[in-house]
Design a protein around this motif. Sequence first.
Motif, PDB file in Angstrom:
ATOM      1  N   LEU A 102      -8.118  23.732 -86.637  1.00 11.97           N
ATOM      2  CA  LEU A 102      -7.764  22.666 -87.568  1.00 11.97           C
ATOM      3  C   LEU A 102      -8.750  22.612 -88.736  1.00 11.97           C
ATOM      4  CD1 LEU A 102      -6.818  19.824 -85.043  1.00 11.97           C
ATOM      5  CD2 LEU A 102      -5.245  21.146 -86.486  1.00 11.97           C
ATOM      6  N   VAL A 103     -10.032  22.803 -88.436  1.00 10.75           N
ATOM      7  CA  VAL A 103     -11.059  22.792 -89.481  1.00 10.75           C
ATOM      8  C   VAL A 103     -10.851  23.949 -90.455  1.00 10.75           C
ATOM      9  CG1 VAL A 103     -13.524  23.210 -89.879  1.00 10.75           C
ATOM     10  CG2 VAL A 103     -12.808  21.537 -88.164  1.00 10.75           C
ATOM     11  N   VAL A 104     -10.543  25.129 -89.911  1.00 13.72           N
ATOM     12  CA  VAL A 104     -10.278  26.283 -90.768  1.00 13.72           C
ATOM     13  C   VAL A 104      -9.032  26.048 -91.616  1.00 13.72           C
ATOM     14  CG1 VAL A 104      -9.569  28.713 -90.726  1.00 13.72           C
ATOM     15  CG2 VAL A 104     -11.459  27.934 -89.295  1.00 13.72           C
ATOM     16  N   PHE A 105      -8.020  25.453 -91.008  1.00 13.77           N
ATOM     17  CA  PHE A 105      -6.786  25.148 -91.744  1.00 13.77           C
ATOM     18  C   PHE A 105      -7.083  24.221 -92.915  1.00 13.77           C
ATOM     19  CE2 PHE A 105      -2.909  22.668 -92.499  1.00 13.77           C
ATOM     20  CZ  PHE A 105      -1.978  23.685 -92.670  1.00 13.77           C
ATOM     21  N   ALA A 106      -8.038  23.305 -92.713  1.00 17.74           N
ATOM     22  CA  ALA A 106      -8.408  22.369 -93.779  1.00 17.74           C
ATOM     23  C   ALA A 106      -9.296  23.023 -94.837  1.00 17.74           C
ATOM     24  CB  ALA A 106      -9.120  21.158 -93.179  1.00 17.74           C
ATOM     25  N   GLY A 107      -9.778  24.245 -94.554  1.00 11.93           N
ATOM     26  CA  GLY A 107     -10.614  24.947 -95.519  1.00 11.93           C
ATOM     27  C   GLY A 107     -12.085  24.609 -95.450  1.00 11.93           C
ATOM     28  N   TRP A 108     -12.518  23.972 -94.365  1.00  9.65           N
ATOM     29  CA  TRP A 108     -13.922  23.567 -94.220  1.00  9.65           C
ATOM     30  C   TRP A 108     -14.694  24.681 -93.501  1.00  9.65           C
ATOM     31  CZ3 TRP A 108     -11.864  18.375 -91.974  1.00  9.65           C
ATOM     32  CH2 TRP A 108     -11.334  17.610 -93.016  1.00  9.65           C
ATOM     33  N   VAL A 109     -15.049  25.704 -94.234  1.00 10.76           N
ATOM     34  CA  VAL A 109     -15.659  26.896 -93.635  1.00 10.76           C
ATOM     35  C   VAL A 109     -17.025  26.578 -93.035  1.00 10.76           C
ATOM     36  CG1 VAL A 109     -16.371  29.276 -94.041  1.00 10.76           C
ATOM     37  CG2 VAL A 109     -14.404  28.348 -95.272  1.00 10.76           C
ATOM     38  N   GLY A 110     -17.849  25.811 -93.741  1.00 15.38           N
ATOM     39  CA  GLY A 110     -19.160  25.459 -93.222  1.00 15.38           C
ATOM     40  C   GLY A 110     -19.074  24.688 -91.920  1.00 15.38           C
ATOM     41  N   LEU A 111     -18.153  23.738 -91.859  1.00 16.01           N
ATOM     42  CA  LEU A 111     -17.978  22.952 -90.639  1.00 16.01           C
ATOM     43  C   LEU A 111     -17.484  23.828 -89.492  1.00 16.01           C
ATOM     44  CD1 LEU A 111     -18.077  20.211 -89.260  1.00 16.01           C
ATOM     45  CD2 LEU A 111     -15.774  19.736 -90.147  1.00 16.01           C
ATOM     46  N   SER A 112     -16.709  24.851 -89.826  1.00 15.70           N
ATOM     47  CA  SER A 112     -16.197  25.740 -88.776  1.00 15.70           C
ATOM     48  C   SER A 112     -17.341  26.451 -88.055  1.00 15.70           C
ATOM     49  CB  SER A 112     -15.220  26.762 -89.366  1.00 15.70           C
ATOM     50  OG  SER A 112     -15.889  27.769 -90.118  1.00 15.70           O
ATOM     51  N   VAL A 113     -18.438  26.724 -88.758  1.00 14.13           N
ATOM     52  CA  VAL A 113     -19.602  27.355 -88.131  1.00 14.13           C
ATOM     53  C   VAL A 113     -20.217  26.411 -87.100  1.00 14.13           C
ATOM     54  CG1 VAL A 113     -21.913  28.272 -88.516  1.00 14.13           C
ATOM     55  CG2 VAL A 113     -20.092  28.791 -90.142  1.00 14.13           C
ATOM     56  N   LEU A 114     -20.296  25.129 -87.430  1.00 10.14           N
ATOM     57  CA  LEU A 114     -20.842  24.145 -86.496  1.00 10.14           C
ATOM     58  C   LEU A 114     -19.956  24.008 -85.268  1.00 10.14           C
ATOM     59  CD1 LEU A 114     -22.032  21.336 -88.951  1.00 10.14           C
ATOM     60  CD2 LEU A 114     -23.399  23.124 -87.859  1.00 10.14           C
ATOM     61  N   VAL A 115     -18.645  24.004 -85.481  1.00 13.21           N
ATOM     62  CA  VAL A 115     -17.715  23.908 -84.351  1.00 13.21           C
ATOM     63  C   VAL A 115     -17.854  25.140 -83.460  1.00 13.21           C
ATOM     64  CG1 VAL A 115     -15.296  23.776 -83.656  1.00 13.21           C
ATOM     65  CG2 VAL A 115     -16.099  22.461 -85.634  1.00 13.21           C
ATOM     66  N   MET A 116     -17.987  26.308 -84.090  1.00 12.93           N
ATOM     67  CA  MET A 116     -18.183  27.534 -83.325  1.00 12.93           C
ATOM     68  C   MET A 116     -19.467  27.451 -82.501  1.00 12.93           C
ATOM     69  SD  MET A 116     -16.633  30.560 -82.871  1.00 12.93           S
ATOM     70  CE  MET A 116     -15.784  31.133 -84.357  1.00 12.93           C
ATOM     71  N   GLY A 117     -20.501  26.861 -83.067  1.00 19.12           N
ATOM     72  CA  GLY A 117     -21.734  26.677 -82.318  1.00 19.12           C
ATOM     73  C   GLY A 117     -21.524  25.797 -81.094  1.00 19.12           C
ATOM     74  N   GLY A 118     -20.684  24.784 -81.228  1.00 19.55           N
ATOM     75  CA  GLY A 118     -20.352  23.929 -80.097  1.00 19.55           C
ATOM     76  C   GLY A 118     -19.633  24.698 -78.993  1.00 19.55           C
ATOM     77  N   ILE A 119     -18.768  25.613 -79.386  1.00 15.36           N
ATOM     78  CA  ILE A 119     -18.079  26.449 -78.405  1.00 15.36           C
ATOM     79  C   ILE A 119     -19.082  27.314 -77.649  1.00 15.36           C
ATOM     80  CG2 ILE A 119     -16.391  28.306 -78.085  1.00 15.36           C
ATOM     81  CD1 ILE A 119     -14.899  27.264 -80.522  1.00 15.36           C
ATOM     82  N   VAL A 120     -20.018  27.897 -78.389  1.00 17.48           N
ATOM     83  CA  VAL A 120     -21.048  28.729 -77.765  1.00 17.48           C
ATOM     84  C   VAL A 120     -21.834  27.923 -76.734  1.00 17.48           C
ATOM     85  CG1 VAL A 120     -23.188  29.996 -78.178  1.00 17.48           C
ATOM     86  CG2 VAL A 120     -21.264  30.276 -79.737  1.00 17.48           C
TER      87      VAL A 120
END
Length: 263
Positions: A102-120
């Motif tokens: 959803l974050v990527v769909f919204a175009g928030w690339v920087g936030l997507s990195v933080l979400v990916m960190g949460g997955i890790v």
Amino acid sequence: MNPLRDRVLVTLAAVLWVGGTLVGTGLVGGGGVASQGDGLFSDSATLIAPQGPAFSIWSVIYLGLAGYVLWQWLPGTTDSTWARVTRRPAAAAIALNGLWLLVVFAGWVGLSVLVMGGIVLSLGLLLRRTAGLPRAGWAADVWVSATFGLYLGWICVATCANIASWLVGLGVPATTTGSAVATVAVLAVVVVIAALLLRRTDQTAFRLGLVAAVVWGTGWVAAGRLSGDPRSDLVGYAAAATAVAVALLGLASLRAPRSTVAT
């Protein structure tokens, strides 16, 4: 822990995951991940982006995640240690996958990195909680160890690609000599991370899933750089070497005593 509450938590996470998948992959709303963020998530956006076919691994991971959601509702898992200790980190990893889309769909690339960190972090916690547990049959092997091993292995590669996409979006050149050298360094870090993760679990299925996903991802990075666009022989050969190195680490881990887990 309350088994019913945690079961519901996993199910609600799955609802967010499915919703995010429908939107993020373009099944609802149009446009898949590759077209989002001005193309920063396409397989030609950065030197470490895996070639298109690599992403078919998600079909296997998604099947495993769906199986986990159903398995953890079975009556036999009410008193299962495997289910009890994994529900919360699994719920986080499942929900964050949908949120990332959803974050990527919204175009928030920087936030997507933080979400990916949460997955890790979620997957790392799940790995830690299952390390040392006695085997509990094929269901736990498949729906927990193999599924989340694949998920974690792929995320090791995907996180690097995600960060690279973010940096390119900030204006960092994608295909210079410096970028190629930096990408090779990142691939070396992937090998180190894989080695550390393999030392932190004694579950054979988890190790196999982890290694298979990293080898798959870096193998397709090699294919993309040696035969696709952008081309970089340096990165291509380094990615191929990474795949081989991780495969060898995986073979070595299978020879290690099952009780050997780094703390």
